[in-house]
Motif scaffolding. Sequence first.
Motif, short mmCIF file in Angstrom:
data_model
loop_
_atom_site.label_atom_id
_atom_site.label_comp_id
_atom_site.label_asym_id
_atom_site.label_seq_id
_atom_site.Cartn_x
_atom_site.Cartn_y
_atom_site.Cartn_z
N LEU A 1 9.15 -57.75 -28.75
CA LEU A 1 7.86 -57.20 -28.33
C LEU A 1 7.46 -57.34 -27.14
N GLN A 2 7.55 -58.42 -26.24
CA GLN A 2 7.31 -58.60 -25.01
C GLN A 2 8.31 -57.69 -23.95
N PHE A 3 9.50 -57.35 -24.48
CA PHE A 3 10.25 -56.77 -23.80
C PHE A 3 10.39 -55.33 -24.03
N MET B 1 11.32 -70.44 -24.12
CA MET B 1 11.43 -69.07 -24.63
C MET B 1 9.89 -68.85 -24.90
N GLU B 2 8.86 -69.66 -25.31
CA GLU B 2 7.45 -69.46 -25.43
C GLU B 2 6.87 -68.96 -23.98
N SER B 3 7.23 -69.92 -23.04
CA SER B 3 6.27 -69.55 -21.65
C SER B 3 6.93 -68.17 -21.32
N ARG C 1 -0.69 -65.34 -29.15
CA ARG C 1 -1.51 -65.72 -30.25
C ARG C 1 -0.91 -65.36 -31.69
N TYR C 2 0.11 -64.59 -31.60
CA TYR C 2 0.90 -64.09 -32.78
C TYR C 2 1.91 -65.39 -33.15
N ARG C 3 2.10 -66.43 -32.47
CA ARG C 3 2.93 -67.33 -32.70
C ARG C 3 2.17 -68.39 -33.65
N THR C 4 2.47 -68.09 -34.72
CA THR C 4 1.77 -69.01 -35.96
C THR C 4 2.75 -69.98 -36.41
N GLY C 5 3.86 -69.81 -36.26
CA GLY C 5 4.92 -70.67 -37.00
C GLY C 5 5.86 -71.27 -35.84
N ASP D 1 -0.15 -63.91 -22.87
CA ASP D 1 -1.03 -64.46 -24.03
C ASP D 1 -1.50 -63.89 -25.13
N ASP D 2 -1.41 -62.39 -24.85
CA ASP D 2 -1.77 -61.38 -26.09
C ASP D 2 -0.72 -61.86 -27.13
#
Length: 269
Positions: free
Chosen positions: A151-153, A125-127, A135-139, A131-132
Amino acid sequence: MCRWAAYRGAPVFIEELVSSPAHSLVAQSHCATMARTTTNADGFGIAWYGDRPDPGRYRDILPAWADCNLMSLARQIRSGLFLAHVRAATHGSTRRDNCHPFVVGNWSFMHNGQIDGFEHLRRRMESELSDDLFRYRTGTTDSELLFLLALQFGLNDKPLEAMAKAAGFVEDLSNDMLGYALLRFTAAFSDGKTLFAVRYATDAKAPTLYAAPVCGGNGHCLVSEPLNDEADTWVEIPDGSTVILNERGMDVALFEPAVNWAARMRKAG
């Protein structure tokens, strides 16, 4: 399971949902009545919109009932659109970065539910994130990752379609990697103008969602559990539904995950 409450309408003090009602969100943090767990003590958070496009936010790992700052903020902050959440952790440790709502730009998001087998799906899922967005993946929660996938979709352009794509992507990935898909998903999200909510589960056991008019009909709230005993006031939102709250009022429509769309796009490309 977590509990949450959201509001859109004429500005009200946040305490009118979070702490003042008889069965407020704070009360639900230690005495929920419609969840598997009665206690939701693994942190809390609020996100509210004011004069700027991006929301203010306050989160902590204390139980909601134990934080005097939350009570003070809820008593003083008036907003026409806000989200509030108390957490019972299913994935991810008890830390501030794992507390809802999650915020990226002007978007806020909170979730009640789970992705079964998430520990096996997480890396894939993370892959999928650019990259933009990564960077918001803090948890470490499945909830934050669902938000980032939306957001990606295309959440900025077509919010409900993007959320359907995120849910469909998780279902497809689960079926491919695990041989089954179990997603339970009751979420609220907003761009600061419109409040959206989705109630959906692959097994038809989605976490509860209720709606009611407030402020003499000048606003609506969405909640995991009714905030009082006035049964005639509260309408249960059916499983497989999306809710849209904007200046025209409240609309409820069908929600269907966009399954197989990613595979079709890859094949077409």
